[in-house]
Write an enzyme that holds these catalytic residues in place. Sequence first.
Site, PDB file in Angstrom:
ATOM      1  N   GLU A 289     -22.288 -41.372 -16.384  1.00 49.26           N
ATOM      2  CA  GLU A 289     -22.309 -39.917 -16.225  1.00 49.26           C
ATOM      3  C   GLU A 289     -23.282 -39.322 -17.243  1.00 49.26           C
ATOM      4  OE1 GLU A 289     -20.426 -37.672 -14.376  1.00 49.26           O
ATOM      5  OE2 GLU A 289     -18.902 -38.948 -13.426  1.00 49.26           O
ATOM      6  N   LEU A 290     -24.354 -38.722 -16.768  1.00 49.72           N
ATOM      7  CA  LEU A 290     -25.291 -38.010 -17.629  1.00 49.72           C
ATOM      8  C   LEU A 290     -24.808 -36.571 -17.795  1.00 49.72           C
ATOM      9  CD1 LEU A 290     -28.527 -39.201 -15.822  1.00 49.72           C
ATOM     10  CD2 LEU A 290     -27.567 -40.172 -17.919  1.00 49.72           C
TER      11      LEU A 290
END
Length: 350
Positions: A289-290
Site C-alpha cells: 500500500e503506497l
Amino acid sequence: MRTKVAAILTATLLTGSLLASPGTARAQLTAGDDLLAAARAGTSERLVSSRPSPAEVQRALVKIARASDGRVRLGAIGRSNEGRPLRLASVGHGPLRLLFVTQQHGDEPLGTPAAIRALWTLGVPDTPWQRALLKRVTLDVVVQANPDGAVRNQRYNHDPSATGDYAEPGVGYDINRFHNPLTPIADNPVPESRAILRLWHATRPRIVVDYHMQGRYVQPDGRETTASILWPTSPLVTDTTTSRQLAVRNYDAMTKLAGANVTRYPGGDYEGIARNAYGILGSASLLVELSELPEDQAEFQIRTAYVSMLATVQGAADGSLWRIDPARADTIPARGPSLPSATTHTEDAA
C-alpha cells in the site's frame, strides 16, 4: 554454475547494475551504483503519467514490447465489465512464476506506472544481468486491473447492477473482495476478479504481489508513513513463512534503497481479499500500500513500488528471498493513526 549465477544476481542487486529507462544515455549502470541510483536514473523519461488512462497504458506497453524485441509479451486475460481489455504483460521464460497486480482499485493508480517502468527495466535491455535473471523467472503483470474504475477515478469497477456485500449499488463491485478461492469461479459476479483467478490457476505463481494505495498516517516519532505492507492473515492459510520472507524482502528494499517509511498494514482476514486468497491457494502473497502523499511526491512513491518490484524479482531469481528469517516480519512497525485532516481511503481490511 548455478552458484556462480546466483552470486552474480545478488551482486547486481547490491551494486545496482540495472538499466535505466528509455532516453538514458548509459545502457547499463556501472558497478558501484546501487539500486536507488538505478531507480533515480530510471526516471529521466516517463512512459506514462502518475495517473494513467487505459489508453496511456496501452501505448506504453506497446512501446515496451516493440523496444524489447519480443522479450516483453502482451496479451489480455479478459475484459472488464464495460468491455475494456484487462492487460497482461509478461517477461522472462524461467520456471519460477511471479504475478504482480496493479490498480484493482481504480483510484489507487501509482502501482501502474511503477509496473510499466519495471517492465522496461527487465525486458528492454539485453545484458548479461537481464539474460541470467529471465532464465530463472517468468513475471506476469496484470497492469491496471480495473480500467473502468481508472477512467472514473473510483474504487469500484463499473457495474450499475452491483448488489450485496462489497458492492456500491449503482456503481460497482470492490474487485479486491472477490478472489475467494472457496467460491467457484463461474459463480463470481466480477469479471476482473474472475480473470485474475483464472490466470493464477493457469500459471500457479510462486509469488503474488498486489499494489494498492492508502490514506495518510503518522508514526509515534512524528514521521509520516509512506507505504505499508502485509502478508496473508486468513486462518485458512496453513503456512505464512514464504509470505513473511517476501514482506521482509520488500521492507528492506523499500526502506534502505528507496528511502520509504514502511509500516505493517492493519488488514483483515477475509478470504476474498487477494492478499489472503492467493496465500490460501499456496503462493507467497503480499499487499503493498503506497500512501497517498501530495502530488509532488508521486514520483517518490512510484519509485518505491518500482524498487519493490525489482527487489522481489531479483530475490526470487537468486534465491536470497527464501533465505530470509521470516521472524523479522514481526519487527515491522505497526501503522500509526491517520494524519489529522488527511483524506483516507476506505481500504481497511485490504
